[in-house]
Write an enzyme that holds these catalytic residues in place. Structure first.
Site, PDB file in Angstrom:
ATOM      1  N   LYS A  57       1.566  -4.546  -2.032  1.00 23.98           N
ATOM      2  CA  LYS A  57       1.096  -3.198  -2.399  1.00 23.98           C
ATOM      3  C   LYS A  57       1.858  -2.743  -3.641  1.00 23.98           C
ATOM      4  O   LYS A  57       3.085  -2.671  -3.635  1.00 23.98           O
ATOM      5  CB  LYS A  57       1.343  -2.214  -1.247  1.00 23.98           C
ATOM      6  N   ASP A  87       2.926   7.258  -5.866  1.00 28.05           N
ATOM      7  CA  ASP A  87       2.026   7.754  -4.821  1.00 28.05           C
ATOM      8  C   ASP A  87       2.200   9.261  -4.658  1.00 28.05           C
ATOM      9  O   ASP A  87       3.107   9.723  -3.968  1.00 28.05           O
ATOM     10  CB  ASP A  87       2.322   7.035  -3.501  1.00 28.05           C
ATOM     11  N   LYS A 132       0.761  14.904  -1.289  1.00 29.49           N
ATOM     12  CA  LYS A 132       1.976  14.902  -0.465  1.00 29.49           C
ATOM     13  C   LYS A 132       2.785  16.179  -0.686  1.00 29.49           C
ATOM     14  O   LYS A 132       2.616  16.849  -1.710  1.00 29.49           O
ATOM     15  CB  LYS A 132       2.868  13.725  -0.883  1.00 29.49           C
ATOM     16  N   ASP A 145       6.833   2.866  -4.346  1.00 26.87           N
ATOM     17  CA  ASP A 145       5.684   2.457  -3.535  1.00 26.87           C
ATOM     18  C   ASP A 145       5.046   1.154  -4.060  1.00 26.87           C
ATOM     19  O   ASP A 145       4.065   0.676  -3.506  1.00 26.87           O
ATOM     20  CB  ASP A 145       4.663   3.600  -3.505  1.00 26.87           C
ATOM     21  N   ASP A 182      -4.325   9.659   0.694  1.00 30.69           N
ATOM     22  CA  ASP A 182      -2.917   9.247   0.783  1.00 30.69           C
ATOM     23  C   ASP A 182      -2.761   7.920   1.548  1.00 30.69           C
ATOM     24  O   ASP A 182      -1.687   7.338   1.572  1.00 30.69           O
ATOM     25  CB  ASP A 182      -2.093  10.361   1.453  1.00 30.69           C
ATOM     26  N   GLU A 242      -3.669   5.059   0.633  1.00 25.68           N
ATOM     27  CA  GLU A 242      -4.190   4.302  -0.506  1.00 25.68           C
ATOM     28  C   GLU A 242      -3.715   2.854  -0.529  1.00 25.68           C
ATOM     29  O   GLU A 242      -4.371   1.991  -1.089  1.00 25.68           O
ATOM     30  CB  GLU A 242      -3.808   5.008  -1.813  1.00 25.68           C
ATOM     31  N   ARG A 246      -3.470   0.594   1.804  1.00 31.41           N
ATOM     32  CA  ARG A 246      -4.370  -0.323   2.512  1.00 31.41           C
ATOM     33  C   ARG A 246      -5.635  -0.581   1.707  1.00 31.41           C
ATOM     34  O   ARG A 246      -6.271  -1.623   1.857  1.00 31.41           O
ATOM     35  CB  ARG A 246      -4.671   0.234   3.915  1.00 31.41           C
TER      36      ARG A 246
HETATM   37  N1  BES Z   1       3.434   5.236   0.597  1.00 30.18           N
HETATM   38  C1  BES Z   1       3.120   5.915   1.789  1.00 30.18           C
HETATM   39  C2  BES Z   1       3.972   5.481   2.975  1.00 30.18           C
HETATM   40  C3  BES Z   1       5.422   5.820   2.911  1.00 30.18           C
HETATM   41  C4  BES Z   1       5.888   6.991   3.449  1.00 30.18           C
HETATM   42  C5  BES Z   1       6.330   4.929   2.399  1.00 30.18           C
HETATM   43  C6  BES Z   1       7.229   7.275   3.439  1.00 30.18           C
HETATM   44  C7  BES Z   1       7.664   5.205   2.382  1.00 30.18           C
HETATM   45  C8  BES Z   1       8.126   6.381   2.913  1.00 30.18           C
HETATM   46  C9  BES Z   1       1.666   5.677   2.164  1.00 30.18           C
HETATM   47  O1  BES Z   1       0.792   5.515   1.108  1.00 30.18           O
HETATM   48  C10 BES Z   1       1.200   6.861   2.943  1.00 30.18           C
HETATM   49  O2  BES Z   1       1.117   7.901   2.355  1.00 30.18           O
HETATM   50  N2  BES Z   1       0.905   6.669   4.231  1.00 30.18           N
HETATM   51  C11 BES Z   1       0.451   7.708   5.069  1.00 30.18           C
HETATM   52  C12 BES Z   1      -0.793   7.207   5.748  1.00 30.18           C
HETATM   53  C13 BES Z   1      -1.578   8.274   6.461  1.00 30.18           C
HETATM   54  C14 BES Z   1      -2.192   9.226   5.458  1.00 30.18           C
HETATM   55  C15 BES Z   1      -2.659   7.593   7.283  1.00 30.18           C
HETATM   56  C16 BES Z   1       1.532   8.010   6.112  1.00 30.18           C
HETATM   57  O3  BES Z   1       2.175   7.089   6.594  1.00 30.18           O
HETATM   58  O4  BES Z   1       1.750   9.183   6.373  1.00 30.18           O
HETATM   59 ZN    ZN Z   2       1.641   4.753  -0.621  1.00 26.85          ZN
HETATM   60 MN    MN Z   3       0.065   7.335   0.346  1.00 23.05          MN
END
Ligand code: BES
Ligand code: ZN
Ligand code: MN
Length: 520
Positions: free
Chosen positions: A284, A289, A296, A307, A366, A368, A370
């Protein structure tokens, strides 16, 4: 000396000085050197094992100082326990002023990871005590010394290139080890460890860089630069037009909101017979992000520059393998985009079509990571028929909350792979813990408009993320998903990583796994 020669030497000296002073701002890896003797200097690092042995260098100091060294070690109460250090004054006539004692514990008992930590911890202590790294004398076998040196090199990493005050810069140019068999130690270090340390170095650098410096195109440029000159490496890059041609609507959709266009970087390293199916690693690579339209919260958004750590780690792993000329075929795919809100950004509720043909409803922009992986992993699976497919991603806050800084979350349809990864993780120090992936997780992301949706409101976050990614991998392909959201970044210092920031998680694990199971 004639005047002309003097001037020539002056110019050469100036040139050398510029190279050295430029060092901190380009942050090149610390060089590791091996010798037999420790020359007289102000300071010395001296390994002391639990039975009080200090080796040939200690013996020489004792001879010059009427056993003064042994006396001072004992008087200081230093026991040689692993991970302990102590600064003592050097005995008179020893040739040194101060000695930093480094506990080596019981050398035959230390694991690979313990050697790394002893080395890294000692170097960090030396840098904070002396602002430089004196010769590190340790009576160790080539094997142990090489592992200690690997940890020492990692421990000497500082991301201080943006500090304009040289007082604040901690990077060092080189570390010299005085060991009983310098030639054998050097050969082993160069064969097994130095390439991995350099790969980790470059990966930490690119992951720590802010997002105004590293975006999809500059990620590609950076790695092209690092990989230049390595044999059997070839690179291909897809831009937006290529993505549209290949119906990669998922990664394309994530990239749409940004002024920095998305990229897919495909790096092949063919170190073995061409007929051998490669290991394919997909990362990824979200260079920043923001969450997109599903924005966020601001307070912790700043470090979403990391990220892209998964993408950096898979290309970094390939760099390590190519640099140490491993006899294996490996492909690294970096799925790169910047996730921004913008006039052209995709919206929650949008439907996109992935390269696989599966349609996806965007529930949260968010989620993104995946989406970019969907196209990257499908492309890797059908193009290469991999012998093993691993994706590495800072995918979910959920994995990070569950496992903290100690373990990456591992998901697979093939449970026997989990056990093997767990073992290699323990050996190399990049530890993983298996979390569940079952039919319910796949059901939870079914959608009433499109085939699937990118976030499942009822499924546990990390498993739903894994199921989404797994939906783009053929069931028979041996596939492992590593969610490194919790472990890719650490604000705290560890023995092998002083600076707050990128850990480069995954390189030791994947290098170790490929070495054990795939190298000829
Ligand atoms: N990059 C984030 C995940 C992340 C969060 C990495 C904190 C490191 C620290 C990812 O893109 C994300 O935002 N995931 C969301 C998914 C949700 C919207 C289904 C999450 O985990 O909250
Ligand atoms: Zn992310
Ligand atoms: Mn995200």
């Amino acid at each position: 000396m004639t005047n002309k020669v003097r001037i020539l030497w002056g110019i050469i000296g100036l040139f050398a000085a510029t190279l050295i002073s430029a060092k901190a701002s380009v942050n090149t890896p610390t060089q590791v050197l091996f010798t037999e003797q420790a020359a007289s200097a102000d300071y010395l690092l001296l390994g002391v094992s639990a039975n009080g042995e200090t080796g040939a260098v200690g013996l020489a100091i004792n001879q010059n100082s009427a056993q003064g060294l042994s006396y001072l070690i004992e008087a200081s109460g230093f026991t040689g326990k692993a991970m302990s250090t102590k600064l003592i004054p050097a005995p008179q006539n020893s040739g040194f002023k101060q000695i930093l004692l480094v506990g080596l514990g019981e050398p035959s008992q230390n694991s690979e990871v313990e050697w790394q930590e002893i080395g890294g911890n000692a170097i960090q202590k030396a840098i904070s005590e002396f602002k430089t790294v004196p010769t590190f004398a340790a009576e160790l076998s080539p094997d142990h010394a090489a592992q200690l040196a690997f940890g020492a090199k990692l421990g000497s990493y500082y991301f201080d290139k943006y500090k304009t005050d040289s007082e604040q810069q901690k990077s060092v140019t080189s570390i010299t080890f005085a060991v009983p068999s310098p030639a054998a130690t050097k050969a082993l270090f160069n064969k097994d460890w130095n390439s991995v340390a350099n790969a980790i170095w470059h990966t930490r650098n690119i992951s720590n860089e802010p997002a105004n410096v590293i975006y999809p195109e500059s990620f590609v440029t950076y790695w092209k630069q690092q990989l230049k000159g390595l044999k059997n490496v070839s690179i291909r890059v897809f831009d937006e037009d290529d993505m549209l041609d290949k119906n990669m609507g998922a990664i394309y959709g994530v990239g749409r909101g940004s002024a920095r266009p998305p990229r897919m970087m495909i790096v092949e390293y063919m170190g073995a017979n061409k007929k051998q199916a490669p290991v394919v690693l997909v990362g990824k690579g979200i260079t920043f992000d923001t969450g997109g339209i599903s924005l966020k919260n601001p307070p912790n958004m700043w470090n979403m520059k990391f990220d892209m750590s998964g993408a950096a780690s898979v290309v970094g792993t390939l760099y390590a393998l190519a640099d140490r000329k491993a006899k294996v075929n490996v492909v690294a795919i970096a799925a790169l985009a910047e996730n921004m809100p913008g006039a052209n950004a995709q919206r929650p509720g949008d439907v996109v079509t992935s390269m696989s043909g599966k349609t996806i409803q965007i529930r949260s922009t968010d989620a993104e990571g995946r989406l970019v992986l969907a196209d990257g992993i499908y492309y890797g699976d059908i193009t290469y028929n991999p012998s093993l497919l691993v994706d590495v991603a800072t995918l979910t806050g959920s994995a990070s909350r569950a496992l903290g800084k100690d373990y990456a979350a591992l998901f697979t349809r093939h449970n026997e792979l989990a056990q093997k990864f767990i073992e290699v993780g323990i050996k190399t120090g990049d530890q993983v813990w298996q979390l569940p992936l079952n039919d319910n997780h796949f059901k939870a992301i079914k959608n009433d408009v499109a085939d699937i949706m990118n976030s499942g409101p009822t499924a546990p976050g990390a498993s739903a993320g894994a199921a989404f990614v797994g939906s783009f991998v053929r069931e028979q392909t041996p596939w492992v998903h590593l969610d490194i959201a919790g472990v890719a970044w650490n604000d705290k210092a560890t023995p092998i990583k002083a600076s707050p920031g990128s850990t480069s998680f995954g390189i030791r694990l994947l290098n170790g796994y490929i070495k054990r199971y795939f190298e000829q």
